[in-house]
Design a protein around this motif. Structure first.
Motif, PDB file in Angstrom:
ATOM      1  N   TYR A 132       0.856  -1.146  -0.001  1.00  0.00           N
ATOM      2  CA  TYR A 132       0.021  -0.264   0.041  1.00  0.00           C
ATOM      3  C   TYR A 132       0.891   1.246   0.014  1.00  0.00           C
ATOM      4  N   PHE A 133       2.061   1.077  -0.089  1.00  0.00           N
ATOM      5  CA  PHE A 133       3.246   2.129  -0.149  1.00  0.00           C
ATOM      6  C   PHE A 133       4.164   1.700  -1.141  1.00  0.00           C
ATOM      7  N   PRO A 134       4.459   2.327  -2.230  1.00  0.00           N
ATOM      8  CA  PRO A 134       5.402   1.608  -3.187  1.00  0.00           C
ATOM      9  C   PRO A 134       6.871   1.801  -2.693  1.00  0.00           C
ATOM     10  N   PRO A 135       7.750   0.964  -3.349  1.00  0.00           N
ATOM     11  CA  PRO A 135       9.281   0.843  -3.084  1.00  0.00           C
ATOM     12  C   PRO A 135       9.471   2.549  -3.094  1.00  0.00           C
ATOM     13  N   ALA A 136      10.553   2.841  -2.030  1.00  0.00           N
ATOM     14  CA  ALA A 136      10.812   4.302  -1.810  1.00  0.00           C
ATOM     15  C   ALA A 136      12.268   4.446  -1.411  1.00  0.00           C
ATOM     16  N   ALA A 137      12.588   5.490  -1.436  1.00  0.00           N
ATOM     17  CA  ALA A 137      14.071   5.577  -0.815  1.00  0.00           C
ATOM     18  C   ALA A 137      14.436   5.796   0.478  1.00  0.00           C
ATOM     19  N   SER A 138      15.609   5.214   0.887  1.00  0.00           N
ATOM     20  CA  SER A 138      16.091   5.355   2.304  1.00  0.00           C
ATOM     21  C   SER A 138      17.341   6.239   2.037  1.00  0.00           C
ATOM     22  N   ALA A 139      17.760   7.032   3.063  1.00  0.00           N
ATOM     23  CA  ALA A 139      18.787   7.937   3.128  1.00  0.00           C
ATOM     24  C   ALA A 139      19.502   8.354   4.262  1.00  0.00           C
ATOM     25  N   TYR A 140      20.554   8.844   4.148  1.00  0.00           N
ATOM     26  CA  TYR A 140      21.434   9.052   5.022  1.00  0.00           C
ATOM     27  C   TYR A 140      21.078  10.549   5.613  1.00  0.00           C
ATOM     28  N   VAL A 141      21.382  10.727   7.018  1.00  0.00           N
ATOM     29  CA  VAL A 141      21.106  12.192   7.517  1.00  0.00           C
ATOM     30  C   VAL A 141      22.406  12.162   8.325  1.00  0.00           C
ATOM     31  N   ALA A 142      23.215  13.439   8.245  1.00  0.00           N
ATOM     32  CA  ALA A 142      24.279  13.857   9.159  1.00  0.00           C
ATOM     33  C   ALA A 142      24.247  15.171   9.576  1.00  0.00           C
ATOM     34  N   ALA A 143      25.191  15.340  10.613  1.00  0.00           N
ATOM     35  CA  ALA A 143      25.354  16.933  10.785  1.00  0.00           C
ATOM     36  C   ALA A 143      26.444  17.632  10.223  1.00  0.00           C
ATOM     37  N   GLU A 144      27.109  16.980   9.301  1.00  0.00           N
ATOM     38  CA  GLU A 144      27.914  17.796   8.573  1.00  0.00           C
ATOM     39  C   GLU A 144      28.101  16.885   7.340  1.00  0.00           C
ATOM     40  N   GLU A 145      28.565  17.760   6.042  1.00  0.00           N
ATOM     41  CA  GLU A 145      28.493  17.387   4.795  1.00  0.00           C
ATOM     42  C   GLU A 145      29.422  16.296   4.593  1.00  0.00           C
ATOM     43  N   GLY A 146      30.813  16.261   5.224  1.00  0.00           N
ATOM     44  CA  GLY A 146      31.837  15.476   4.991  1.00  0.00           C
ATOM     45  C   GLY A 146      31.590  14.035   6.086  1.00  0.00           C
ATOM     46  N   ALA A 147      30.550  13.543   6.593  1.00  0.00           N
ATOM     47  CA  ALA A 147      30.323  12.571   7.306  1.00  0.00           C
ATOM     48  C   ALA A 147      30.642  11.291   6.682  1.00  0.00           C
ATOM     49  N   ASP A 148      31.355  10.614   7.585  1.00  0.00           N
ATOM     50  CA  ASP A 148      31.837   9.224   7.077  1.00  0.00           C
ATOM     51  C   ASP A 148      30.681   8.165   7.087  1.00  0.00           C
TER      52      ASP A 148
END
Length: 239
Positions: free
Chosen positions: A104-120
């Protein structure tokens, strides 16, 4: 074609004229916008709206039950409720122990969230225990840091325990938007699973078929797409 699909789904819903039964819907209540507890202490969100409509179309009386995510499958199997409706992605591993409806919900994206752009992203990554995102992190070469609740995974990034959190992008969006720049998406999106479906005990074939027919009817008449856009925005994937 849509009219034919709708007619077929409605026929499946009404066939048999079975007596109404009470069905308990189990959700987490802590994963907005899929499900959360509102100011009145009631289950709310996309899955509350969809679940209530599915029960109406299946001519079932439904009650809502909340359960911690890490025990949501065992408590379905032990009979504490009859259906899981909790943002649960359809996977081969889960299908070995429970049965799923059509998504009932199509395949969707998972994502990374960080506190800085250069996160490892090969460093310490937080994820909710028992999720497909946690499984992905464990196999990615990063160090997985698991938490029982989704809010704790965000907290681990804020307090420096984790370099980033990996979760459903739709769940993460509000945190990023409301962080005043303190949180940001990093890296590439990843598509996991076969969409979100209802979970059932493998023996409950008839109940699963009733709900699947109801999902098909919501897809056919556009009701499901309307709910998706309402809760996830105009850019969300649709059926």
């Amino acid at each position: 074609m849509k009219k034919l699909l709708l007619a077929t789904a409605l026929l499946a819903l009404t066939g048999g004229a079975a007596a109404a039964q009470t069905v308990r819907l189990g959700t987490e209540g802590a994963y907005p916008p899929f499900n959360f507890i509102d100011d009145n202490g009631q289950v709310a969100g996309f899955e509350r709206e969809v679940g209530d409509e599915l029960c109406k179309r299946a001519e079932l009386t439904c009650e809502w039950v909340t359960n911690d995510w890490d025990s949501i499958i065992p408590n379905l199997q032990s009979g504490n409720y009859d259906v899981i409706i909790a943002g649960m992605s359809i996977t081969d591993e889960r299908s070995k122990v429970i049965s799923f409806s059509e998504n009932y919900f199509p395949p969707a994206a998972s994502a990374y969230v960080a506190a800085e752009e250069g996160a490892d992203l090969k460093g310490v990554i937080s994820a909710q225990v028992g999720t497909i995102q946690a499984g992905y992190v464990a196999e990615s070469g990063a160090t997985l840091l698991e938490f029982a609740t989704p809010d704790e995974t965000i907290g681990a990034v804020r307090n420096g325990e984790a370099a980033a959190v990996f979760a459903d992008k739709d769940f993460l969006k509000p945190y990023v938007e409301q962080s005043n720049g303190e949180l940001m998406f990093v890296g590439d999106d990843v598509e996991l699973g076969g969409g979100v479906g209802l979970g059932f005990r493998q023996s409950d074939t008839e109940l699963r078929e009733k709900f699947t027919a109801a999902i098909q009817s919501m897809k056919a008449d556009g009701t499901l797409n309307a709910a998706l856009k309402k809760h996830f925005g105009e850019e969300t994937p649709l059926f």
